[in-house]
Design an enzyme around this catalytic site. Structure first.
Site, mmCIF file in Angstrom:
data_model
loop_
_atom_site.group_PDB
_atom_site.id
_atom_site.type_symbol
_atom_site.label_atom_id
_atom_site.label_comp_id
_atom_site.label_asym_id
_atom_site.label_seq_id
_atom_site.Cartn_x
_atom_site.Cartn_y
_atom_site.Cartn_z
ATOM 1 C CB SER A 91 -0.897 0.022 1.239
ATOM 2 O OG SER A 91 -1.495 1.302 1.351
ATOM 3 N N GLY A 92 0.638 2.154 -0.912
ATOM 4 C CA GLY A 92 1.480 3.346 -1.002
ATOM 5 C C GLY A 92 1.263 4.318 0.142
ATOM 6 C CG ASP A 253 -6.953 5.819 -1.361
ATOM 7 O OD1 ASP A 253 -6.632 6.779 -0.636
ATOM 8 O OD2 ASP A 253 -6.205 4.867 -1.590
ATOM 9 N N GLY A 258 -1.333 4.952 -3.698
ATOM 10 C CA GLY A 258 -0.007 4.580 -4.203
ATOM 11 C C GLY A 258 -0.008 3.345 -5.076
ATOM 12 C CB THR A 259 -1.295 -0.114 -4.719
ATOM 13 O OG1 THR A 259 -2.521 0.234 -4.065
ATOM 14 C CG2 THR A 259 -0.279 -0.567 -3.674
HETATM 15 O O1 LIG Z 1 -2.078 4.033 -1.329
HETATM 16 C C1 LIG Z 1 -2.541 2.907 -1.450
HETATM 17 O O2 LIG Z 1 -1.974 2.035 -2.095
HETATM 18 C C2 LIG Z 1 -3.795 2.611 -0.733
HETATM 19 N N1 LIG Z 1 -4.473 3.576 0.045
HETATM 20 C C3 LIG Z 1 -5.477 2.843 0.809
HETATM 21 C C4 LIG Z 1 -5.798 1.668 -0.025
HETATM 22 C C5 LIG Z 1 -4.503 1.338 -0.741
HETATM 23 O O3 LIG Z 1 -3.773 0.429 0.035
#
Ligand SMILES: O=C(O)C1NCC[C@@H]1O
Length: 344
Positions: A91-92, A253, A258-259
Protein backbone atom coordinates in the site's frame (compact mmCIF):
# COMPACT_ATOMS: atom_id res chain seq x y z
CA UNK A 1 -8.89 -2.88 35.53
CA UNK A 2 -7.07 -5.62 33.60
CA UNK A 3 -7.03 -5.04 29.84
CA UNK A 4 -7.07 -7.97 27.38
CA UNK A 5 -4.94 -5.99 24.93
CA UNK A 6 -3.34 -2.54 24.77
CA UNK A 7 -1.92 -1.33 21.48
CA UNK A 8 0.32 1.71 21.02
CA UNK A 9 -1.00 3.42 17.92
CA UNK A 10 0.44 6.45 16.15
CA UNK A 11 -2.35 8.06 14.15
CA UNK A 12 -1.19 9.28 10.76
CA UNK A 13 -2.46 10.15 7.29
CA UNK A 14 -0.85 10.38 3.87
CA UNK A 15 -2.36 13.06 1.64
CA UNK A 16 -5.67 12.60 3.50
CA UNK A 17 -5.73 8.79 3.69
CA UNK A 18 -5.61 7.23 7.18
CA UNK A 19 -2.70 4.96 8.08
CA UNK A 20 -2.52 4.10 11.77
CA UNK A 21 0.88 2.72 12.73
CA UNK A 22 0.90 0.15 15.57
CA UNK A 23 4.28 0.42 17.24
CA UNK A 24 3.70 -1.78 20.29
CA UNK A 25 1.46 -4.30 22.00
CA UNK A 26 1.14 -6.95 19.28
CA UNK A 27 3.96 -9.22 20.54
CA UNK A 28 5.59 -11.96 18.46
CA UNK A 29 4.29 -12.70 14.97
CA UNK A 30 5.83 -15.96 13.66
CA UNK A 31 7.17 -16.11 10.09
CA UNK A 32 10.41 -15.67 8.17
CA UNK A 33 9.23 -13.04 5.69
CA UNK A 34 6.64 -10.24 6.04
CA UNK A 35 4.43 -12.25 3.69
CA UNK A 36 4.63 -15.20 6.14
CA UNK A 37 3.81 -12.84 9.01
CA UNK A 38 0.89 -11.37 7.05
CA UNK A 39 -0.49 -14.91 6.55
CA UNK A 40 -0.06 -15.68 10.25
CA UNK A 41 -1.87 -12.49 11.27
CA UNK A 42 -4.64 -13.20 8.78
CA UNK A 43 -5.12 -16.82 9.88
CA UNK A 44 -4.49 -16.68 13.64
CA UNK A 45 -4.45 -13.06 14.87
CA UNK A 46 -7.19 -11.37 12.85
CA UNK A 47 -8.75 -10.10 16.10
CA UNK A 48 -6.14 -7.30 16.04
CA UNK A 49 -7.28 -6.04 12.61
CA UNK A 50 -10.93 -6.24 13.67
CA UNK A 51 -10.23 -4.45 16.96
CA UNK A 52 -8.38 -1.59 15.24
CA UNK A 53 -10.41 -1.15 12.03
CA UNK A 54 -13.96 -2.25 12.81
CA UNK A 55 -16.35 -0.20 14.93
CA UNK A 56 -16.49 1.09 17.61
CA UNK A 57 -12.71 1.86 17.45
CA UNK A 58 -12.31 2.11 13.69
CA UNK A 59 -14.26 3.16 10.61
CA UNK A 60 -14.53 2.02 7.02
CA UNK A 61 -12.01 4.61 5.85
CA UNK A 62 -9.30 3.55 8.36
CA UNK A 63 -6.15 1.53 7.56
CA UNK A 64 -3.48 0.24 9.92
CA UNK A 65 0.03 -1.13 9.86
CA UNK A 66 1.88 -3.33 12.33
CA UNK A 67 5.57 -2.45 12.51
CA UNK A 68 7.72 -5.56 13.03
CA UNK A 69 11.44 -6.35 12.95
CA UNK A 70 12.46 -7.87 9.61
CA UNK A 71 14.64 -10.95 9.10
CA UNK A 72 15.82 -9.63 5.73
CA UNK A 73 19.49 -8.60 5.93
CA UNK A 74 18.87 -5.46 3.83
CA UNK A 75 15.76 -4.23 5.67
CA UNK A 76 15.73 -1.53 8.37
CA UNK A 77 12.24 -2.61 9.48
CA UNK A 78 9.19 -4.53 8.29
CA UNK A 79 5.47 -3.90 8.34
CA UNK A 80 2.21 -5.71 7.66
CA UNK A 81 -0.68 -3.68 6.24
CA UNK A 82 -4.21 -4.16 7.60
CA UNK A 83 -7.21 -2.92 5.63
CA UNK A 84 -10.94 -3.29 6.17
CA UNK A 85 -11.41 -6.34 3.91
CA UNK A 86 -7.89 -7.65 3.32
CA UNK A 87 -4.20 -7.74 4.15
CA UNK A 88 -2.78 -6.25 0.95
CA UNK A 89 0.71 -7.16 -0.23
CA UNK A 90 1.51 -3.46 -0.53
CA UNK A 91 0.00 0.00 0.00
CA UNK A 92 1.48 3.35 -1.00
CA UNK A 93 -0.27 5.66 1.46
CA UNK A 94 0.35 3.22 4.33
CA UNK A 95 4.06 2.96 3.44
CA UNK A 96 4.31 6.78 3.61
CA UNK A 97 2.71 6.71 7.08
CA UNK A 98 5.03 3.91 8.28
CA UNK A 99 8.21 5.67 7.07
CA UNK A 100 7.09 8.98 8.61
CA UNK A 101 6.22 7.43 11.98
CA UNK A 102 9.45 5.39 12.12
CA UNK A 103 11.52 8.56 11.65
CA UNK A 104 9.44 11.19 13.48
CA UNK A 105 9.06 9.07 16.64
CA UNK A 106 12.73 8.05 16.68
CA UNK A 107 12.20 4.30 16.12
CA UNK A 108 14.78 4.68 13.33
CA UNK A 109 17.30 7.54 13.24
CA UNK A 110 16.48 10.50 11.01
CA UNK A 111 19.23 12.12 8.98
CA UNK A 112 18.64 15.51 7.43
CA UNK A 113 18.23 16.46 4.64
CA UNK A 114 17.65 12.89 3.37
CA UNK A 115 17.11 9.53 5.10
CA UNK A 116 17.10 6.44 2.93
CA UNK A 117 15.30 3.39 4.33
CA UNK A 118 14.67 -0.12 3.12
CA UNK A 119 11.38 -1.47 4.44
CA UNK A 120 10.15 -5.02 4.04
CA UNK A 121 6.48 -5.07 3.03
CA UNK A 122 4.60 -8.32 2.38
CA UNK A 123 5.17 -7.65 -1.36
CA UNK A 124 8.95 -7.47 -0.86
CA UNK A 125 11.56 -4.80 -0.20
CA UNK A 126 10.50 -1.17 -0.67
CA UNK A 127 13.25 1.43 -0.98
CA UNK A 128 12.17 4.73 0.54
CA UNK A 129 13.79 8.14 0.25
CA UNK A 130 12.59 10.59 2.92
CA UNK A 131 13.32 14.28 2.69
CA UNK A 132 13.58 15.62 6.23
CA UNK A 133 13.79 19.14 7.64
CA UNK A 134 13.74 20.29 11.29
CA UNK A 135 12.68 16.82 12.50
CA UNK A 136 9.83 16.58 10.00
CA UNK A 137 9.57 14.20 7.03
CA UNK A 138 8.55 16.54 4.23
CA UNK A 139 8.38 13.98 1.41
CA UNK A 140 8.40 10.19 1.11
CA UNK A 141 9.41 8.69 -2.24
CA UNK A 142 8.89 4.95 -2.38
CA UNK A 143 10.01 2.57 -5.10
CA UNK A 144 7.34 -0.08 -5.39
CA UNK A 145 7.67 -3.69 -6.47
CA UNK A 146 6.93 -4.10 -10.22
CA UNK A 147 3.47 -3.26 -11.56
CA UNK A 148 2.02 -4.95 -14.64
CA UNK A 149 -1.16 -5.43 -16.69
CA UNK A 150 -3.05 -8.75 -16.55
CA UNK A 151 -5.66 -7.71 -19.13
CA UNK A 152 -5.65 -4.64 -21.42
CA UNK A 153 -8.76 -3.43 -23.28
CA UNK A 154 -11.05 -6.22 -22.01
CA UNK A 155 -14.83 -6.12 -21.80
CA UNK A 156 -17.04 -7.23 -18.92
CA UNK A 157 -20.80 -7.38 -18.48
CA UNK A 158 -21.93 -5.36 -15.48
CA UNK A 159 -25.39 -5.43 -13.91
CA UNK A 160 -27.24 -2.23 -14.83
CA UNK A 161 -24.39 -0.90 -16.97
CA UNK A 162 -24.13 -3.43 -19.82
CA UNK A 163 -20.78 -4.01 -21.54
CA UNK A 164 -17.94 -1.98 -20.00
CA UNK A 165 -14.33 -1.66 -21.24
CA UNK A 166 -11.81 -2.34 -18.47
CA UNK A 167 -8.16 -3.11 -17.81
CA UNK A 168 -6.94 -5.31 -14.97
CA UNK A 169 -3.65 -4.18 -13.46
CA UNK A 170 -1.47 -5.14 -10.48
CA UNK A 171 0.31 -2.35 -8.60
CA UNK A 172 0.71 -4.02 -5.18
CA UNK A 173 -3.06 -4.46 -5.04
CA UNK A 174 -5.10 -5.63 -8.05
CA UNK A 175 -7.36 -3.13 -9.82
CA UNK A 176 -10.16 -3.13 -12.32
CA UNK A 177 -9.45 0.14 -14.15
CA UNK A 178 -12.19 2.03 -15.95
CA UNK A 179 -12.54 5.32 -17.80
CA UNK A 180 -14.52 7.58 -15.45
CA UNK A 181 -15.99 9.80 -18.20
CA UNK A 182 -17.29 6.76 -20.13
CA UNK A 183 -19.53 6.05 -17.12
CA UNK A 184 -20.53 9.72 -16.71
CA UNK A 185 -18.20 10.62 -13.80
CA UNK A 186 -15.96 13.66 -13.47
CA UNK A 187 -14.43 12.32 -10.20
CA UNK A 188 -15.92 15.11 -8.11
CA UNK A 189 -16.36 14.58 -4.32
CA UNK A 190 -20.14 14.95 -4.79
CA UNK A 191 -20.09 11.70 -6.83
CA UNK A 192 -18.39 9.68 -4.09
CA UNK A 193 -21.36 7.57 -3.00
CA UNK A 194 -22.30 6.67 -6.57
CA UNK A 195 -18.67 5.95 -7.47
CA UNK A 196 -18.57 3.47 -4.58
CA UNK A 197 -21.79 1.77 -5.59
CA UNK A 198 -20.78 1.45 -9.27
CA UNK A 199 -17.19 0.61 -8.32
CA UNK A 200 -18.28 -2.36 -6.23
CA UNK A 201 -20.48 -3.64 -9.06
CA UNK A 202 -17.56 -3.38 -11.50
CA UNK A 203 -15.26 -5.18 -9.07
CA UNK A 204 -17.71 -8.05 -8.53
CA UNK A 205 -18.19 -8.48 -12.29
CA UNK A 206 -14.44 -8.35 -12.98
CA UNK A 207 -13.71 -10.98 -10.31
CA UNK A 208 -16.29 -13.29 -11.89
CA UNK A 209 -15.25 -12.72 -15.51
CA UNK A 210 -11.48 -12.13 -15.63
CA UNK A 211 -8.93 -14.48 -14.06
CA UNK A 212 -5.74 -13.22 -12.41
CA UNK A 213 -2.90 -14.96 -10.58
CA UNK A 214 0.32 -13.28 -9.57
CA UNK A 215 3.06 -15.29 -11.36
CA UNK A 216 5.52 -15.09 -8.47
CA UNK A 217 3.12 -15.45 -5.55
CA UNK A 218 -0.32 -16.95 -6.21
CA UNK A 219 -1.33 -16.15 -2.60
CA UNK A 220 -1.38 -12.40 -3.42
CA UNK A 221 -5.04 -11.28 -3.38
CA UNK A 222 -6.86 -10.95 -6.73
CA UNK A 223 -9.03 -8.01 -7.90
CA UNK A 224 -10.22 -6.11 -4.81
CA UNK A 225 -10.45 -2.45 -5.90
CA UNK A 226 -11.83 -0.32 -8.73
CA UNK A 227 -9.94 2.64 -10.15
CA UNK A 228 -11.89 5.34 -11.98
CA UNK A 229 -9.45 7.09 -14.29
CA UNK A 230 -9.98 10.75 -15.10
CA UNK A 231 -8.79 12.22 -18.41
CA UNK A 232 -5.03 12.49 -18.98
CA UNK A 233 -3.95 16.06 -19.71
CA UNK A 234 -0.71 18.01 -20.00
CA UNK A 235 -0.10 21.05 -17.80
CA UNK A 236 3.17 22.92 -18.27
CA UNK A 237 4.64 19.84 -19.94
CA UNK A 238 3.63 17.47 -17.11
CA UNK A 239 1.11 14.67 -17.34
CA UNK A 240 -1.77 15.22 -14.91
CA UNK A 241 -4.81 13.09 -14.17
CA UNK A 242 -7.45 12.80 -11.46
CA UNK A 243 -8.50 9.38 -10.21
CA UNK A 244 -10.63 7.75 -7.59
CA UNK A 245 -9.90 4.32 -6.17
CA UNK A 246 -12.89 2.60 -4.60
CA UNK A 247 -11.49 0.38 -1.87
CA UNK A 248 -13.59 -2.59 -0.76
CA UNK A 249 -16.10 -2.80 0.83
CA UNK A 250 -16.96 0.45 -1.01
CA UNK A 251 -15.37 3.75 0.01
CA UNK A 252 -13.14 6.28 -1.74
CA UNK A 253 -9.41 6.43 -1.11
CA UNK A 254 -8.80 9.95 0.18
CA UNK A 255 -5.26 9.97 -1.24
CA UNK A 256 -4.31 9.47 -4.91
CA UNK A 257 -3.58 5.82 -3.87
CA UNK A 258 -0.01 4.58 -4.20
CA UNK A 259 -0.78 1.10 -5.51
CA UNK A 260 -3.50 2.55 -7.77
CA UNK A 261 -0.98 5.11 -9.08
CA UNK A 262 1.49 2.27 -9.69
CA UNK A 263 -1.21 0.43 -11.65
CA UNK A 264 -1.93 3.60 -13.66
CA UNK A 265 1.76 3.94 -14.56
CA UNK A 266 1.84 0.31 -15.77
CA UNK A 267 -1.28 0.85 -17.88
CA UNK A 268 -0.10 4.18 -19.35
CA UNK A 269 3.20 2.56 -20.25
CA UNK A 270 1.50 -0.45 -21.85
CA UNK A 271 -0.52 1.99 -23.99
CA UNK A 272 2.55 4.06 -24.94
CA UNK A 273 1.32 7.15 -23.05
CA UNK A 274 4.22 7.62 -20.61
CA UNK A 275 7.97 7.08 -20.86
CA UNK A 276 10.30 6.08 -18.03
CA UNK A 277 11.41 9.17 -16.10
CA UNK A 278 8.37 11.27 -17.08
CA UNK A 279 6.25 12.60 -14.18
CA UNK A 280 2.56 11.89 -13.74
CA UNK A 281 0.81 14.18 -11.26
CA UNK A 282 -1.91 11.91 -9.91
CA UNK A 283 -4.76 13.70 -8.14
CA UNK A 284 -7.23 12.19 -5.66
CA UNK A 285 -10.95 12.90 -5.37
CA UNK A 286 -10.06 15.33 -2.55
CA UNK A 287 -7.52 17.17 -4.75
CA UNK A 288 -4.41 15.85 -2.96
CA UNK A 289 -1.52 14.80 -5.20
CA UNK A 290 1.18 12.16 -5.60
CA UNK A 291 4.09 12.61 -8.02
CA UNK A 292 4.56 9.36 -9.92
CA UNK A 293 7.15 8.12 -12.38
CA UNK A 294 8.58 4.94 -13.86
CA UNK A 295 12.01 4.16 -12.37
CA UNK A 296 12.75 1.23 -14.70
CA UNK A 297 11.34 -1.71 -16.58
CA UNK A 298 11.11 -5.32 -15.42
CA UNK A 299 9.51 -8.66 -16.16
CA UNK A 300 7.17 -10.51 -13.78
CA UNK A 301 6.69 -14.03 -15.12
CA UNK A 302 5.48 -13.51 -18.71
CA UNK A 303 4.27 -9.95 -18.05
CA UNK A 304 6.13 -6.76 -19.01
CA UNK A 305 6.29 -4.61 -15.89
CA UNK A 306 7.30 -1.14 -14.73
CA UNK A 307 9.02 -0.18 -11.50
CA UNK A 308 6.88 2.63 -10.06
CA UNK A 309 8.18 5.45 -7.87
CA UNK A 310 5.54 7.38 -5.92
CA UNK A 311 6.09 10.53 -3.81
CA UNK A 312 3.81 12.12 -1.23
CA UNK A 313 3.74 13.32 2.35
CA UNK A 314 2.33 12.01 5.63
CA UNK A 315 1.43 13.74 8.89
CA UNK A 316 1.10 12.33 12.41
CA UNK A 317 -2.22 13.36 13.97
CA UNK A 318 -2.07 11.76 17.40
CA UNK A 319 -0.85 9.12 19.83
CA UNK A 320 -3.31 6.59 21.13
CA UNK A 321 -3.27 3.73 23.61
CA UNK A 322 -6.05 1.54 22.23
CA UNK A 323 -7.43 -0.94 24.75
CA UNK A 324 -9.73 -3.95 24.87
CA UNK A 325 -11.65 -4.27 28.14
CA UNK A 326 -12.39 -7.98 28.81
CA UNK A 327 -16.07 -7.12 29.38
CA UNK A 328 -16.41 -5.22 26.06
CA UNK A 329 -19.27 -6.96 24.21
CA UNK A 330 -17.58 -6.36 20.82
CA UNK A 331 -14.14 -8.00 21.00
CA UNK A 332 -14.19 -8.46 17.20
CA UNK A 333 -15.90 -5.15 16.47
CA UNK A 334 -18.78 -4.81 14.07
CA UNK A 335 -19.74 -3.19 10.77
CA UNK A 336 -23.01 -1.51 9.77
CA UNK A 337 -24.06 -1.14 6.15
CA UNK A 338 -24.85 2.60 6.44
CA UNK A 339 -21.16 3.45 5.96
CA UNK A 340 -19.64 0.01 5.20
CA UNK A 341 -21.97 -0.57 2.17
CA UNK A 342 -21.85 -4.27 3.02
CA UNK A 343 -21.29 -5.90 6.38
CA UNK A 344 -17.86 -7.58 6.27
O1 LIG B 1 -2.08 4.03 -1.33
C1 LIG B 1 -2.54 2.91 -1.45
O2 LIG B 1 -1.97 2.03 -2.10
C2 LIG B 1 -3.79 2.61 -0.73
N1 LIG B 1 -4.47 3.58 0.04
C3 LIG B 1 -5.48 2.84 0.81
C4 LIG B 1 -5.80 1.67 -0.02
C5 LIG B 1 -4.50 1.34 -0.74
O3 LIG B 1 -3.77 0.43 0.03
Amino acid sequence: MRFKKVLSVVECHAEGESGKVIVGGVGQVPGKTMFDKKLHLENYMDDIRKMVLFEPRGAVWHNANIVLPSNHPDADMGYVILETTEYPAMSGSNTMCVATVLLETGILPMQEPVTNLTLESPAGLIRVRCECRDGKVTSVRLVNQPAFCYHVDSKIEVAGLGTVGVDIVYGGMTYVMVDAAALGFSVDPSEARELCEVGQRLKTAAVEQLAVEHPENPAIPGITNTEFMGPLRRENGQLVSRNCVVVSPGRCDRSPCGTGSSARLALLHAKGLIAPGETLVHESITGSRFLCSIDGLAKVGRYDAVIPAISGQAWITGFHQMGMDPTDPYPNGFTVADTWMATV
